[in-house]
Design a protein around this motif. Sequence first.
Motif, PDB file in Angstrom:
ATOM      1  N   ALA A   3       0.843  -1.199   0.000  1.00  0.00           N
ATOM      2  CA  ALA A   3       0.000   0.000   0.000  1.00  0.00           C
ATOM      3  C   ALA A   3       0.874   1.243   0.000  1.00  0.00           C
ATOM      4  CB  ALA A   3      -0.917  -0.007   1.215  1.00  0.00           C
ATOM      5  N   ALA A   4       0.431   2.245  -0.727  1.00  0.00           N
ATOM      6  CA  ALA A   4       1.162   3.513  -0.805  1.00  0.00           C
ATOM      7  C   ALA A   4       0.847   4.372   0.413  1.00  0.00           C
ATOM      8  CB  ALA A   4       0.784   4.252  -2.085  1.00  0.00           C
ATOM      9  N   ARG A   5       1.727   5.306   0.655  1.00  0.00           N
ATOM     10  CA  ARG A   5       1.531   6.310   1.696  1.00  0.00           C
ATOM     11  C   ARG A   5       1.507   7.654   0.997  1.00  0.00           C
ATOM     12  NH1 ARG A   5       5.666   9.108   4.004  1.00  0.00           N
ATOM     13  NH2 ARG A   5       7.179   7.611   3.221  1.00  0.00           N
ATOM     14  N   PHE A   6       0.571   8.520   1.382  1.00  0.00           N
ATOM     15  CA  PHE A   6       0.408   9.805   0.725  1.00  0.00           C
ATOM     16  C   PHE A   6       0.740  10.937   1.688  1.00  0.00           C
ATOM     17  CE2 PHE A   6      -2.817   6.888  -1.029  1.00  0.00           C
ATOM     18  CZ  PHE A   6      -2.318   6.779  -2.318  1.00  0.00           C
ATOM     19  N   GLU A   7       1.541  11.894   1.218  1.00  0.00           N
ATOM     20  CA  GLU A   7       1.857  13.090   1.998  1.00  0.00           C
ATOM     21  C   GLU A   7       1.336  14.303   1.249  1.00  0.00           C
ATOM     22  OE1 GLU A   7       5.974  13.557   3.019  1.00  0.00           O
ATOM     23  OE2 GLU A   7       6.034  11.645   4.088  1.00  0.00           O
ATOM     24  N   ARG A   8       0.450  15.070   1.894  1.00  0.00           N
ATOM     25  CA  ARG A   8      -0.112  16.261   1.267  1.00  0.00           C
ATOM     26  C   ARG A   8       0.964  17.343   1.205  1.00  0.00           C
ATOM     27  NH1 ARG A   8      -4.308  17.410   4.439  1.00  0.00           N
ATOM     28  NH2 ARG A   8      -5.828  16.335   3.165  1.00  0.00           N
ATOM     29  N   GLN A   9       1.082  17.972   0.032  1.00  0.00           N
ATOM     30  CA  GLN A   9       2.014  19.071  -0.176  1.00  0.00           C
ATOM     31  C   GLN A   9       1.295  20.414  -0.176  1.00  0.00           C
ATOM     32  OE1 GLN A   9       5.557  18.413  -0.661  1.00  0.00           O
ATOM     33  NE2 GLN A   9       4.659  16.612   0.286  1.00  0.00           N
ATOM     34  N   VAL A  10       0.106  20.441  -0.793  1.00  0.00           N
ATOM     35  CA  VAL A  10      -0.654  21.682  -0.951  1.00  0.00           C
ATOM     36  C   VAL A  10      -2.136  21.343  -0.869  1.00  0.00           C
ATOM     37  CG1 VAL A  10      -1.234  23.573  -2.537  1.00  0.00           C
ATOM     38  CG2 VAL A  10       1.088  22.664  -2.496  1.00  0.00           C
ATOM     39  N   ARG A  11      -2.899  22.277  -0.282  1.00  0.00           N
ATOM     40  CA  ARG A  11      -4.360  22.130  -0.258  1.00  0.00           C
ATOM     41  C   ARG A  11      -4.984  23.493  -0.472  1.00  0.00           C
ATOM     42  NH1 ARG A  11      -7.918  19.001   4.255  1.00  0.00           N
ATOM     43  NH2 ARG A  11      -9.789  18.905   2.976  1.00  0.00           N
ATOM     44  N   THR A  12      -5.950  23.561  -1.397  1.00  0.00           N
ATOM     45  CA  THR A  12      -6.737  24.769  -1.614  1.00  0.00           C
ATOM     46  C   THR A  12      -8.202  24.399  -1.432  1.00  0.00           C
ATOM     47  OG1 THR A  12      -7.119  24.471  -3.976  1.00  0.00           O
ATOM     48  CG2 THR A  12      -5.048  25.546  -3.346  1.00  0.00           C
ATOM     49  N   GLU A  13      -9.076  25.328  -1.693  1.00  0.00           N
ATOM     50  CA  GLU A  13     -10.507  25.038  -1.560  1.00  0.00           C
ATOM     51  C   GLU A  13     -10.968  23.950  -2.528  1.00  0.00           C
ATOM     52  OE1 GLU A  13     -12.890  28.533  -1.833  1.00  0.00           O
ATOM     53  OE2 GLU A  13     -11.693  29.594  -0.348  1.00  0.00           O
ATOM     54  N   ALA A  14     -10.335  23.853  -3.694  1.00  0.00           N
ATOM     55  CA  ALA A  14     -10.810  22.926  -4.720  1.00  0.00           C
ATOM     56  C   ALA A  14      -9.761  21.946  -5.226  1.00  0.00           C
ATOM     57  CB  ALA A  14     -11.366  23.710  -5.898  1.00  0.00           C
ATOM     58  N   SER A  15      -8.582  21.920  -4.597  1.00  0.00           N
ATOM     59  CA  SER A  15      -7.568  20.997  -5.097  1.00  0.00           C
ATOM     60  C   SER A  15      -6.580  20.622  -4.000  1.00  0.00           C
ATOM     61  CB  SER A  15      -6.817  21.610  -6.282  1.00  0.00           C
ATOM     62  OG  SER A  15      -6.086  22.731  -5.867  1.00  0.00           O
ATOM     63  N   GLU A  16      -5.846  19.544  -4.272  1.00  0.00           N
ATOM     64  CA  GLU A  16      -4.802  19.076  -3.370  1.00  0.00           C
ATOM     65  C   GLU A  16      -3.683  18.479  -4.201  1.00  0.00           C
ATOM     66  OE1 GLU A  16      -6.532  17.424   0.626  1.00  0.00           O
ATOM     67  OE2 GLU A  16      -7.675  16.556  -1.035  1.00  0.00           O
ATOM     68  N   VAL A  17      -2.476  18.494  -3.627  1.00  0.00           N
ATOM     69  CA  VAL A  17      -1.324  17.858  -4.254  1.00  0.00           C
ATOM     70  C   VAL A  17      -0.719  16.916  -3.218  1.00  0.00           C
ATOM     71  CG1 VAL A  17       0.969  18.204  -5.250  1.00  0.00           C
ATOM     72  CG2 VAL A  17      -0.858  19.842  -5.739  1.00  0.00           C
ATOM     73  N   PHE A  18      -0.464  15.688  -3.646  1.00  0.00           N
ATOM     74  CA  PHE A  18       0.117  14.682  -2.760  1.00  0.00           C
ATOM     75  C   PHE A  18       1.356  14.077  -3.410  1.00  0.00           C
ATOM     76  CE2 PHE A  18      -4.404  14.709  -1.855  1.00  0.00           C
ATOM     77  CZ  PHE A  18      -4.451  14.668  -0.471  1.00  0.00           C
ATOM     78  N   ILE A  19       2.305  13.660  -2.575  1.00  0.00           N
ATOM     79  CA  ILE A  19       3.417  12.822  -3.016  1.00  0.00           C
ATOM     80  C   ILE A  19       3.094  11.415  -2.540  1.00  0.00           C
ATOM     81  CG2 ILE A  19       5.907  12.371  -2.879  1.00  0.00           C
ATOM     82  CD1 ILE A  19       5.170  14.999  -4.312  1.00  0.00           C
ATOM     83  N   ALA A  20       3.267  10.423  -3.414  1.00  0.00           N
ATOM     84  CA  ALA A  20       2.994   9.029  -3.076  1.00  0.00           C
ATOM     85  C   ALA A  20       4.311   8.305  -2.854  1.00  0.00           C
ATOM     86  CB  ALA A  20       2.207   8.352  -4.192  1.00  0.00           C
ATOM     87  N   TYR A  21       4.359   7.541  -1.774  1.00  0.00           N
ATOM     88  CA  TYR A  21       5.533   6.736  -1.445  1.00  0.00           C
ATOM     89  C   TYR A  21       5.133   5.275  -1.360  1.00  0.00           C
ATOM     90  CZ  TYR A  21       7.777  11.123  -0.166  1.00  0.00           C
ATOM     91  OH  TYR A  21       8.301  12.388  -0.199  1.00  0.00           O
ATOM     92  N   GLY A  22       5.991   4.425  -1.873  1.00  0.00           N
ATOM     93  CA  GLY A  22       5.856   2.978  -1.724  1.00  0.00           C
ATOM     94  C   GLY A  22       7.021   2.530  -0.875  1.00  0.00           C
ATOM     95  N   GLY A  23       6.778   2.306   0.412  1.00  0.00           N
ATOM     96  CA  GLY A  23       7.891   2.061   1.326  1.00  0.00           C
ATOM     97  C   GLY A  23       8.660   3.359   1.487  1.00  0.00           C
ATOM     98  N   ALA A  24       9.966   3.308   1.307  1.00  0.00           N
ATOM     99  CA  ALA A  24      10.804   4.500   1.465  1.00  0.00           C
ATOM    100  C   ALA A  24      11.001   5.262   0.154  1.00  0.00           C
ATOM    101  CB  ALA A  24      12.167   4.103   2.026  1.00  0.00           C
ATOM    102  N   ARG A  25      10.580   4.688  -0.963  1.00  0.00           N
ATOM    103  CA  ARG A  25      10.835   5.358  -2.253  1.00  0.00           C
ATOM    104  C   ARG A  25       9.621   6.138  -2.722  1.00  0.00           C
ATOM    105  NH1 ARG A  25      10.388   1.137  -7.309  1.00  0.00           N
ATOM    106  NH2 ARG A  25       8.291   0.515  -6.796  1.00  0.00           N
ATOM    107  N   ARG A  26       9.907   7.261  -3.346  1.00  0.00           N
ATOM    108  CA  ARG A  26       8.852   8.078  -3.950  1.00  0.00           C
ATOM    109  C   ARG A  26       8.408   7.393  -5.228  1.00  0.00           C
ATOM    110  NH1 ARG A  26       8.531  14.420  -5.714  1.00  0.00           N
ATOM    111  NH2 ARG A  26       7.589  13.953  -7.717  1.00  0.00           N
ATOM    112  N   ILE A  27       7.087   7.221  -5.384  1.00  0.00           N
ATOM    113  CA  ILE A  27       6.597   6.587  -6.605  1.00  0.00           C
ATOM    114  C   ILE A  27       5.854   7.556  -7.508  1.00  0.00           C
ATOM    115  CG2 ILE A  27       6.553   4.234  -5.717  1.00  0.00           C
ATOM    116  CD1 ILE A  27       3.572   4.529  -5.244  1.00  0.00           C
ATOM    117  N   GLY A  28       5.482   8.741  -6.971  1.00  0.00           N
ATOM    118  CA  GLY A  28       4.829   9.690  -7.853  1.00  0.00           C
ATOM    119  C   GLY A  28       4.185  10.854  -7.130  1.00  0.00           C
ATOM    120  N   ARG A  29       3.497  11.659  -7.916  1.00  0.00           N
ATOM    121  CA  ARG A  29       2.807  12.854  -7.435  1.00  0.00           C
ATOM    122  C   ARG A  29       1.383  12.819  -7.976  1.00  0.00           C
ATOM    123  NH1 ARG A  29       4.071  19.157  -7.724  1.00  0.00           N
ATOM    124  NH2 ARG A  29       2.010  19.831  -8.387  1.00  0.00           N
ATOM    125  N   ILE A  30       0.437  13.262  -7.155  1.00  0.00           N
ATOM    126  CA  ILE A  30      -0.959  13.278  -7.547  1.00  0.00           C
ATOM    127  C   ILE A  30      -1.515  14.675  -7.361  1.00  0.00           C
ATOM    128  CG2 ILE A  30      -3.242  12.287  -7.171  1.00  0.00           C
ATOM    129  CD1 ILE A  30      -0.403  10.522  -5.598  1.00  0.00           C
TER     130      ILE A  30
END
Length: 107
Positions: A3-30
């Motif tokens: 399972a991935a772990r998500f860390e929020r980077q930015v939040r606005t009224e209508a959007s969010e940005v997350f970094i996704a990690y699989g274990g210790a490695r970064r797997i992407g951005r959402i």
Amino acid sequence: MEAARFERQVRTEASEVFIAYGGARRIGRIDVHYARFEVHATLLLDVELTDDEVQQLIDQLDEELVQTHDPEREDFLVTVYRGEELGFYSDEYDSDEEEDEEEEDDR
């Protein structure tokens, strides 16, 4: 895939940005954008995943992030890209470099 772990980077009224990690490695951005009846997401993968792993990640995003924000949404639309981050740029970062160069020139 675990399972991935998500860390929020930015939040606005209508959007969010997350970094996704699989274990210790970064797997992407959402990037998630909440519209009136739909939720749109752009998934930028840093690593290669199988189609099943991508679907697992999308399902986890929907369950953990999207449905907790808007459980009544009509559709969750996801566009997936794979690439690499080339750098991070900001006005503040550029101005700091210019100041450093000016200080070096003054010496």
